[in-house]
Scaffold this active site. Sequence first.
Site, PDB file in Angstrom:
ATOM      1  N   SER A  20       0.856  -1.175   0.000  1.00  0.00           N
ATOM      2  CA  SER A  20       0.000   0.000   0.000  1.00  0.00           C
ATOM      3  C   SER A  20       0.902   1.239   0.000  1.00  0.00           C
ATOM      4  CB  SER A  20      -0.837  -0.091   1.264  1.00  0.00           C
ATOM      5  OG  SER A  20      -1.716   0.948   1.303  1.00  0.00           O
ATOM      6  N   LEU A  21       0.321   2.399   0.103  1.00  0.00           N
ATOM      7  CA  LEU A  21       1.121   3.629   0.181  1.00  0.00           C
ATOM      8  C   LEU A  21       0.834   4.336   1.500  1.00  0.00           C
ATOM      9  CD1 LEU A  21       0.461   5.081  -3.395  1.00  0.00           C
ATOM     10  CD2 LEU A  21       2.649   4.225  -2.538  1.00  0.00           C
ATOM     11  N   GLU A  53       2.449  11.869  -9.894  1.00  0.00           N
ATOM     12  CA  GLU A  53       1.412  11.313 -10.773  1.00  0.00           C
ATOM     13  C   GLU A  53       0.065  11.194 -10.074  1.00  0.00           C
ATOM     14  OE1 GLU A  53       3.575   7.762 -11.742  1.00  0.00           O
ATOM     15  OE2 GLU A  53       2.530   6.601 -10.219  1.00  0.00           O
ATOM     16  N   ARG A  76      -5.615  -7.205  -6.140  1.00  0.00           N
ATOM     17  CA  ARG A  76      -4.678  -7.040  -5.034  1.00  0.00           C
ATOM     18  C   ARG A  76      -5.002  -7.982  -3.877  1.00  0.00           C
ATOM     19  NH1 ARG A  76      -4.339  -3.977  -0.324  1.00  0.00           N
ATOM     20  NH2 ARG A  76      -2.209  -3.419   0.231  1.00  0.00           N
ATOM     21  N   GLU A 112      -3.743   0.278 -12.191  1.00  0.00           N
ATOM     22  CA  GLU A 112      -5.090   0.490 -11.653  1.00  0.00           C
ATOM     23  C   GLU A 112      -6.143   0.227 -12.723  1.00  0.00           C
ATOM     24  OE1 GLU A 112      -4.597   1.215  -8.570  1.00  0.00           O
ATOM     25  OE2 GLU A 112      -6.453   2.054  -7.775  1.00  0.00           O
ATOM     26  N   TYR A 164       1.449   1.571 -13.662  1.00  0.00           N
ATOM     27  CA  TYR A 164       2.382   2.440 -12.931  1.00  0.00           C
ATOM     28  C   TYR A 164       3.525   1.696 -12.249  1.00  0.00           C
ATOM     29  CZ  TYR A 164      -1.035   1.308  -9.241  1.00  0.00           C
ATOM     30  OH  TYR A 164      -1.889   0.666  -8.397  1.00  0.00           O
ATOM     31  N   LYS A 229       6.774   9.712  -6.222  1.00  0.00           N
ATOM     32  CA  LYS A 229       7.709   8.588  -6.151  1.00  0.00           C
ATOM     33  C   LYS A 229       9.127   9.066  -6.432  1.00  0.00           C
ATOM     34  CE  LYS A 229       4.207   5.364  -7.819  1.00  0.00           C
ATOM     35  NZ  LYS A 229       3.616   4.711  -8.996  1.00  0.00           N
ATOM     36  N   LYS A 253      -3.167  12.705  -0.060  1.00  0.00           N
ATOM     37  CA  LYS A 253      -4.614  12.554  -0.221  1.00  0.00           C
ATOM     38  C   LYS A 253      -5.239  13.920  -0.473  1.00  0.00           C
ATOM     39  CE  LYS A 253      -6.434   8.781   1.104  1.00  0.00           C
ATOM     40  NZ  LYS A 253      -6.976   7.707   0.266  1.00  0.00           N
ATOM     41  N   CYS A 347     -42.108  33.262   4.546  1.00  0.00           N
ATOM     42  CA  CYS A 347     -41.760  31.991   5.189  1.00  0.00           C
ATOM     43  C   CYS A 347     -42.478  30.847   4.475  1.00  0.00           C
ATOM     44  CB  CYS A 347     -42.155  32.031   6.655  1.00  0.00           C
ATOM     45  SG  CYS A 347     -42.033  30.424   7.455  1.00  0.00           S
ATOM     46  N   CYS A 350     -45.214  29.392   7.228  1.00  0.00           N
ATOM     47  CA  CYS A 350     -46.377  30.126   7.714  1.00  0.00           C
ATOM     48  C   CYS A 350     -46.806  31.245   6.768  1.00  0.00           C
ATOM     49  CB  CYS A 350     -46.106  30.680   9.109  1.00  0.00           C
ATOM     50  SG  CYS A 350     -44.895  32.014   9.096  1.00  0.00           S
ATOM     51  N   CYS A 365     -37.731  34.184   9.964  1.00  0.00           N
ATOM     52  CA  CYS A 365     -39.177  34.266  10.028  1.00  0.00           C
ATOM     53  C   CYS A 365     -39.459  34.791  11.435  1.00  0.00           C
ATOM     54  CB  CYS A 365     -39.815  32.892   9.849  1.00  0.00           C
ATOM     55  SG  CYS A 365     -41.570  32.915  10.271  1.00  0.00           S
ATOM     56  N   CYS A 370     -45.176  30.615  13.935  1.00  0.00           N
ATOM     57  CA  CYS A 370     -44.809  29.794  12.777  1.00  0.00           C
ATOM     58  C   CYS A 370     -44.688  28.319  13.193  1.00  0.00           C
ATOM     59  CB  CYS A 370     -43.485  30.297  12.207  1.00  0.00           C
ATOM     60  SG  CYS A 370     -42.819  29.204  10.957  1.00  0.00           S
TER      61      CYS A 370
HETATM   62  S1  IVH Z   1       2.026   2.888  -6.522  1.00  0.00           S
HETATM   63  C1  IVH Z   1       4.307  -0.045  -3.894  1.00  0.00           C
HETATM   64  N1  IVH Z   1       0.817   4.621  -8.056  1.00  0.00           N
HETATM   65  O1  IVH Z   1      -3.226   3.376  -4.469  1.00  0.00           O
HETATM   66  C2  IVH Z   1       3.534   1.060  -4.503  1.00  0.00           C
HETATM   67  N2  IVH Z   1      -0.522   3.316  -6.598  1.00  0.00           N
HETATM   68  O2  IVH Z   1      -3.050   3.509  -1.562  1.00  0.00           O
HETATM   69  C3  IVH Z   1       2.334   0.599  -5.183  1.00  0.00           C
HETATM   70  N3  IVH Z   1      -2.908   3.765  -6.780  1.00  0.00           N
HETATM   71  O3  IVH Z   1      -2.849  -0.046  -3.909  1.00  0.00           O
HETATM   72  C4  IVH Z   1       1.370   1.610  -5.521  1.00  0.00           C
HETATM   73  N4  IVH Z   1      -2.794   5.275  -8.355  1.00  0.00           N
HETATM   74  O4  IVH Z   1      -4.188   0.687  -5.948  1.00  0.00           O
HETATM   75  C5  IVH Z   1       0.670   3.686  -7.105  1.00  0.00           C
HETATM   76  N5  IVH Z   1      -0.114   6.166  -9.495  1.00  0.00           N
HETATM   77  C6  IVH Z   1      -0.271   5.239  -8.560  1.00  0.00           C
HETATM   78  C7  IVH Z   1      -1.542   4.882  -8.064  1.00  0.00           C
HETATM   79  C8  IVH Z   1      -1.611   3.913  -7.074  1.00  0.00           C
HETATM   80  C9  IVH Z   1      -3.606   4.590  -7.569  1.00  0.00           C
HETATM   81  C10 IVH Z   1      -3.525   2.888  -5.751  1.00  0.00           C
HETATM   82  C11 IVH Z   1      -3.050   1.462  -5.774  1.00  0.00           C
HETATM   83  C12 IVH Z   1      -2.506   1.218  -4.396  1.00  0.00           C
HETATM   84  C13 IVH Z   1      -3.164   2.283  -3.596  1.00  0.00           C
HETATM   85  C14 IVH Z   1      -2.348   2.632  -2.367  1.00  0.00           C
END
Ligand code: IVH
Length: 616
Positions: A20-21, A53, A76, A112, A164, A229, A253, A347, A350, A365, A370
């Site tokens: 995940s990120l 990105e 995933r 994705e 990606y 990245k 985010k 109003c 009323c 009002c 009312c």
């Molecule tokens: S890189 C090890 N790049 O975000 C790094 N993830 O919150 C792997 N996602 O599970 C992820 N756009 O489903 C990467 N440009 C992007 C992305 C991306 C969407 C999703 C992806 C990942 C999730 C993590």
Amino acid sequence: MGARDATVFQEVEHAESMLSLDNVFDAPELRQWAERVAKGLGSDVETLNFAVEPKIDGLALSITYVDGALHQAATRGDGRVGEDVTENVRTIRNVPVTLPGVARGRLEVRGEVFLALDDFHELNDRQRAQGAKEFANPRNAAAGSLRQKDPRVSAQRPLSFLAYQLVDVSGSLSFTTYLDTIRQLAEWGFLTAEETRLEVGVEAMIERSDWYEEHRHDLRYDIDGIVVKVDDLAQREQLGFTSRAPRWAIARKLPPEERTTRLLAIEVSIGRTGRATPYAVLEPVVVAGSTVSMATLHNQDQVAAKDVRPGDLVIVRKAGDVIPEVVGAVAEPGKRRAKRWTFPSNCPDCGQPLERASDQSDTYCVNPACPAQLLHQIVHFASRGALDIEGLGEQRVAQLLGAGLVSDVADLFTLRAEVLAALEGLGELSATSLVREIDKAKSTSLSRVLVGLGIRHVGPVAARALATHFRNYAALAHAPLEELEDLAGVGPVIAQSVYQYCREEESRERVGRFVAAGLSLVERESGRALEATLQGKAVVVTGALEGYSRDEAEAAIVARGGTSPGSVSKKTYCVVVGEAPGASKLEKAQALGVPRVGANEFETLLGTGTWTSTLA
Ligand code: IVH
């Protein structure tokens, strides 16, 4: 659904875990991340290369190619084991079945799966035409489409795949930068994000991430953030991973998810003080996980500033994923718009003229009779912070009003169980218990009655100050204006409002009926120090709390031993969410897992140091 689907798709173990990120929520946090990275590399943050990105709001997918041919595609799942969706993925345009020029080795392409916005709308049009259920948002539509049992159905769905990540399982390729791998993926025929930029140094990187924030609605797909990245693959190696995410990448985010929908109408609701609040009636739309069909527009000026008109396509979001609001209209060139919406002069409940003072943003009002005001006044009178009468919620009060059993709060004390028992859904038992609750509430204290009366500007703090000083209602009602003004916690505005209230014919009559019914108008709760229910706790307040000015709310928290800082941190005990809250505070609270508590819980929080439920 889970059980049935589980039998359809085979499990697939990923050759390398799909991680995940980690998230950040604003530019300063992004900077901190970049500085940490630079420190970890022993290099200068101003010369690092970052790829910036879009973070596509779709589903992660891993596609394995063996000797240049598509071998398997897997979702995933939990990161380690996913589901085999190969046949469905074969139907996705821009997923090449063979990689030109690759004869040997095992590769994994990650990216994705999503629905571009145009495709999503087209799909929903089609669903509607066929009488099938429409999808709530592109992400759900993509998920549903990818996990179709029948690949022929998947093939009908306009899914896209954006690549990606290239995982070279057998180590047959050599790249030195991430962007080189992306270029290679594009050459093989994969779709890659055209918005991706290589930025040198933290400033340029942040600037580019701000660009996404500004242009998120100009993109062809929904994004829920920006991914930054480290571009140099050797540096990535050096940085490595934590157990859940790479150290070389981060997701920034974006603030509340926004959706567009049709504005069907603008209506006005009347609160207990008579305040007329415009709100949008919307074609239902799922925003941050729940369906929104109404959203506040706050006041006349806000509607004018946003210039939203019935029939417009509007952007809706939930401040901090909680309170729906209309952000503004989306331009639709060539489309005729309705006339500019004007605030009603009468109003809606009323029919009496609405009034707005020239120096204020709110419209009222002012008809004391009312029915809408009455409903909310009685509900407020019975609420926890006031007389605390159990069983008198909005529905029940509306029923009492509808049956003509009450037309003023004082009428509550004349209700008889036999009459109530005849109302639908009440029955003898509930009727008796409601009358008992009302009877019990008669031994309340003056400060609670003052809160319950809903005198304009009088919140719990002022009510307590007044009650503690005057001890009984008669003394308060006869006090000269100066004496009211001189009280701590009561300014000239509150003093004037109380002074006026006590002299109105209607209030005098109401209070007379209270006395006749045996309602206590004497202060009982005063004289003792407030319990330190919030000792050492930081309670952040965002938005307006009914009955409290900002200072009053802070004073009330401090009086219980707490503090009320202006920003949310990990140490924040909870965030109290009032009307028109600050999105950033809510976002931050959500991100840090700080409980968000509704304004209706503020009294409980002060009294007990805790709450009964948090906001979803
Ligand atoms: S890189 C090890 N790049 O975000 C790094 N993830 O919150 C792997 N996602 O599970 C992820 N756009 O489903 C990467 N440009 C992007 C992305 C991306 C969407 C999703 C992806 C990942 C999730 C993590």
